[in-house]
Design an enzyme around this catalytic site. Structure first.
Site: not given
Length: 339
Positions: A81, A219, A183
């Site tokens: 990720r 989210e 992220k």
């Protein structure tokens, strides 16, 4: 030897530990990383991380097992990720082997800060990369720093496995076709104000809807959403703006393979919450936080209960945490031991 900490009442905050890992990218390659006791970075005033947000980070945990050994949970997925985040921001990738080795070094050097088995506390690892060096134009940085520090932590939301209520925000977490799936710090900076607003009204955090139509859940604060339908289907939102949570994908697997549930990634419409008998937020920090209720405009929808945890959510939590702490057999490749 373990540090003398009130592990049972430990919150989720920064505590300076003994060692952190640091490596430098310069002239097209990474330096040999090393451990250091210095928790201060000295960087150029022109660093792209300061001006243009060229930085990304990860979060994972180390767990003390009953036999005293130490588990890392799916660190290869965090490495992958982070590589995707780096691709999005034109940053050099950290190879998976280097990433996992660095995590192991940090845990091993700070194992006195890892809670004893049975306390529920863990050692949280924060890998991050920043663009540094002398720069002023809107361009990728000439140099980069990759580092990992760690801190002992308890539950992200107070109370551990207890229902928390959330408020649907009028703000967007990420732009359509933006950096929602990476992220990166900018996503979280944008969430500070709506998060503060939600907490000021007595909620655990806010829920973000999709930025295009504002009709679908994306989210839950800094975690992913999941719901259990009346006919026992595990559903979690699917969107290019959602951060692909390692915990969420682990739960999708466990729900299907261990609990025998139907699983689905798809649209979760905010006006169709009645289909769910249970709901939760999931992530590395949050683990699983049951959602008691969601406030949407004048409507307050309660799922299983505002005080009790649903049966399916409890089973998922026990399976996941059992694997992380070594009490339940893990799927192949999920656990990496710190020697």
């Amino acid at each position: 030897m373990t540090k003398n900490i009130d592990w049972q009442n430990l919150g989720f905050g920064y505590i300076k530990t003994d060692y952190r890992y640091i490596a430098y990218w310069k002239n097209g390659k990474w330096s040999k990383g090393e451990l250091t006791q210095d928790n201060t970075l000295h960087i150029s005033e022109g660093s792209t991380a300061l001006h243009y947000g060229q930085q990304c980070f990860e979060g994972l945990k180390a767990y003390r097992c009953k036999d005293g050994s130490i588990n890392l949970f799916r660190p290869d997925q965090n490495a992958l990720r982070m590589q995707r985040s780096c691709q999005r921001l034109l940053m050099p990738e950290v190879p998976t082997e280097m990433f996992i080795d660095a995590c192991k070094q940090v845990v091993k050097a700070n194992q006195e800060w890892l809670a004893p088995y049975g306390t529920g506390a863990t050692l949280y690892l924060r890998p991050f990369m920043i663009g540094v060096g002398d720069n002023v134009g809107v361009n990728p940085a000439p140099e980069y720093i990759f580092s990992i520090f760690c801190c002992p932590v308890g539950a992200y939301f107070k109370g551990g496995l207890k229902p928390t209520n959330f408020l649907v925000s009028n703000y967007d977490r990420a732009a359509p076709q933006g950096t929602g799936a990476a992220k990166v710090g900018g996503n979280y900076a944008a969430s500070l104000y709506p998060g503060k607003e939600a907490k000021a009204h007595g909620f655990g955090d806010c829920i973000y809807l999709d930025p295009t139509t504002h009709t679908k859940i994306e989210e839950v604060g800094s975690a992913n959403f999941f719901g259990i339908t009346q006919d026992n289907t595990f559903i979690t939102p699917l969107s290019p703006s959602i951060l692909p949570s390692i915990t969420k994908y682990s739960l999708l697997y466990l729900a299907k393979e261990r609990l025998g549930l139907e699983t689905k990634e798809g649209d979760v419409y905010i006006d169709q919450l009645d289909q769910f008998k249970e709901a939760g937020a999931c992530g590395t920090a949050a683990v699983i936080t049951p959602i008691g209720g969601i406030q949407y405009g004048d409507n307050f929808h309660v799922f299983y209960s505002e005080t009790e945890v649903g049966e399916v959510t409890t089973k998922l939590y026990n399976e996941l945490v059992g694997i992380q702490f070594g009490d339940v057999e893990a799927p192949e490749g999920w656990i990496v031991k710190v020697d």
